[in-house]
Design a protein around this motif. Sequence first.
Motif, PDB file in Angstrom:
ATOM      1  N   GLU A 267       0.822  -1.214   0.000  1.00  0.00           N
ATOM      2  CA  GLU A 267       0.000   0.000   0.000  1.00  0.00           C
ATOM      3  C   GLU A 267       0.856   1.265   0.000  1.00  0.00           C
ATOM      4  N   MET A 268       1.961   1.241   0.727  1.00  0.00           N
ATOM      5  CA  MET A 268       2.814   2.433   0.827  1.00  0.00           C
ATOM      6  C   MET A 268       3.672   2.648  -0.424  1.00  0.00           C
ATOM      7  N   LEU A 269       4.062   1.549  -1.087  1.00  0.00           N
ATOM      8  CA  LEU A 269       4.987   1.667  -2.214  1.00  0.00           C
ATOM      9  C   LEU A 269       4.287   1.759  -3.576  1.00  0.00           C
ATOM     10  N   ALA A 270       3.015   1.362  -3.640  1.00  0.00           N
ATOM     11  CA  ALA A 270       2.282   1.433  -4.908  1.00  0.00           C
ATOM     12  C   ALA A 270       2.229   2.855  -5.484  1.00  0.00           C
ATOM     13  N   PRO A 271       1.966   3.886  -4.645  1.00  0.00           N
ATOM     14  CA  PRO A 271       1.882   5.242  -5.203  1.00  0.00           C
ATOM     15  C   PRO A 271       3.187   5.751  -5.824  1.00  0.00           C
ATOM     16  N   ILE A 272       4.325   5.142  -5.472  1.00  0.00           N
ATOM     17  CA  ILE A 272       5.584   5.593  -6.080  1.00  0.00           C
ATOM     18  C   ILE A 272       6.088   4.582  -7.125  1.00  0.00           C
ATOM     19  N   GLY A 273       5.175   3.694  -7.587  1.00  0.00           N
ATOM     20  CA  GLY A 273       5.472   2.874  -8.757  1.00  0.00           C
ATOM     21  C   GLY A 273       6.010   1.476  -8.504  1.00  0.00           C
ATOM     22  N   PHE A 274       5.861   0.945  -7.282  1.00  0.00           N
ATOM     23  CA  PHE A 274       6.348  -0.412  -7.028  1.00  0.00           C
ATOM     24  C   PHE A 274       5.203  -1.381  -6.793  1.00  0.00           C
ATOM     25  N   GLU A 275       5.335  -2.549  -7.392  1.00  0.00           N
ATOM     26  CA  GLU A 275       4.413  -3.661  -7.188  1.00  0.00           C
ATOM     27  C   GLU A 275       5.168  -4.674  -6.321  1.00  0.00           C
ATOM     28  N   VAL A 276       4.718  -4.857  -5.090  1.00  0.00           N
ATOM     29  CA  VAL A 276       5.456  -5.658  -4.111  1.00  0.00           C
ATOM     30  C   VAL A 276       4.994  -7.114  -4.120  1.00  0.00           C
ATOM     31  N   HIS A 277       5.960  -8.020  -4.198  1.00  0.00           N
ATOM     32  CA  HIS A 277       5.703  -9.460  -4.196  1.00  0.00           C
ATOM     33  C   HIS A 277       6.478 -10.120  -3.067  1.00  0.00           C
ATOM     34  N   ALA A 278       5.866 -11.108  -2.428  1.00  0.00           N
ATOM     35  CA  ALA A 278       6.549 -11.856  -1.367  1.00  0.00           C
ATOM     36  C   ALA A 278       7.620 -12.757  -1.988  1.00  0.00           C
ATOM     37  N   GLN A 279       8.709 -12.972  -1.269  1.00  0.00           N
ATOM     38  CA  GLN A 279       9.790 -13.796  -1.794  1.00  0.00           C
ATOM     39  C   GLN A 279       9.335 -15.233  -2.077  1.00  0.00           C
ATOM     40  N   GLY A 280       8.319 -15.694  -1.346  1.00  0.00           N
ATOM     41  CA  GLY A 280       7.806 -17.048  -1.557  1.00  0.00           C
ATOM     42  C   GLY A 280       7.246 -17.271  -2.951  1.00  0.00           C
ATOM     43  N   GLU A 281       6.775 -16.202  -3.599  1.00  0.00           N
ATOM     44  CA  GLU A 281       6.269 -16.323  -4.972  1.00  0.00           C
ATOM     45  C   GLU A 281       7.369 -16.756  -5.929  1.00  0.00           C
ATOM     46  N   PHE A 282       8.615 -16.529  -5.524  1.00  0.00           N
ATOM     47  CA  PHE A 282       9.762 -16.861  -6.363  1.00  0.00           C
ATOM     48  C   PHE A 282      10.556 -18.036  -5.784  1.00  0.00           C
ATOM     49  N   ASN A 283       9.923 -18.739  -4.836  1.00  0.00           N
ATOM     50  CA  ASN A 283      10.574 -19.883  -4.165  1.00  0.00           C
ATOM     51  C   ASN A 283      11.876 -19.503  -3.469  1.00  0.00           C
ATOM     52  N   VAL A 284      11.936 -18.293  -2.951  1.00  0.00           N
ATOM     53  CA  VAL A 284      13.109 -17.849  -2.200  1.00  0.00           C
ATOM     54  C   VAL A 284      12.917 -18.276  -0.744  1.00  0.00           C
ATOM     55  N   LEU A 285      13.849 -19.055  -0.243  1.00  0.00           N
ATOM     56  CA  LEU A 285      13.809 -19.468   1.153  1.00  0.00           C
ATOM     57  C   LEU A 285      14.334 -18.341   2.026  1.00  0.00           C
ATOM     58  N   GLU A 286      13.965 -18.358   3.319  1.00  0.00           N
ATOM     59  CA  GLU A 286      14.432 -17.317   4.237  1.00  0.00           C
ATOM     60  C   GLU A 286      15.953 -17.339   4.319  1.00  0.00           C
ATOM     61  N   ALA A 287      16.546 -16.160   4.332  1.00  0.00           N
ATOM     62  CA  ALA A 287      17.999 -16.028   4.442  1.00  0.00           C
ATOM     63  C   ALA A 287      18.424 -16.241   5.890  1.00  0.00           C
ATOM     64  N   GLU A 288      19.661 -16.634   6.060  1.00  0.00           N
ATOM     65  CA  GLU A 288      20.244 -16.717   7.395  1.00  0.00           C
ATOM     66  C   GLU A 288      20.337 -15.291   7.959  1.00  0.00           C
ATOM     67  N   GLU A 289      20.248 -15.177   9.285  1.00  0.00           N
ATOM     68  CA  GLU A 289      20.380 -13.878   9.955  1.00  0.00           C
ATOM     69  C   GLU A 289      21.415 -14.021  11.079  1.00  0.00           C
ATOM     70  N   PRO A 290      22.674 -14.209  10.712  1.00  0.00           N
ATOM     71  CA  PRO A 290      23.690 -14.502  11.726  1.00  0.00           C
ATOM     72  C   PRO A 290      24.336 -13.277  12.369  1.00  0.00           C
ATOM     73  N   HIS A 291      23.937 -12.103  11.938  1.00  0.00           N
ATOM     74  CA  HIS A 291      24.656 -10.888  12.321  1.00  0.00           C
ATOM     75  C   HIS A 291      24.172 -10.302  13.654  1.00  0.00           C
TER      76      HIS A 291
END
Length: 194
Positions: free
Chosen positions: A20-44
């Motif tokens: 909703e926030m990014l649509a007015p400035i021209g972005f169509e937001v997709h969840a990473q799961g739509e592209f079969n992207v698994l969650e990244a490690e967060e070791p930091h």
Amino acid sequence: MTQRLVLASNNAGKLKEFGEMLAPIGFEVHAQGEFNVLEAEEPHPTFIENALAKARHAARITGLPSLADDSGVCALALGGAPGVYSARYAGEPKSDSRNNRKLVEDLAAHADKSAYYYCVLVFVRHADDPQPVIAEGRWNGEIIAAPRGQGGFGYDPHFLLPALGKTAAELSAEEKNRLSHRGQALRALVEKLR
């Protein structure tokens, strides 16, 4: 013309809010799961490093610009804990009720119950973007022992906003989006991306 953007998350609430926030400035937001992207490690040990790792991971796999966030609650008397470990503060498997119980117990011996929610958002144009766009938000409050409210998630029932006399879980979704660390960071990011 809209540009596709991958959100380095599968959280439906975040997808809706960011979309909703990014649509007015021209972005169509997709969840990473739509592209079969698994969650990244967060070791930091820092929010910014984890968000950057997640954004680069999603961009590398999808070839699209990516947006990631990392956030948590930081209690001053505990040196900023649970911090980046907020989601797993009481260990695995993740449990909001166990995390809340541990935070309340850890703060019990301290007079200072002040805490803040912190959120950092990282936008990368591509996986090796040398100039990621970074925005942050901070929401001050204090941790209370007895939970209040039915809304929100995570630490919200224990996160009191003294000026309002309400916990984050007692706010409407609109109030929370307007006031919260994530809402602040998202509005700052939108301004930078404009």
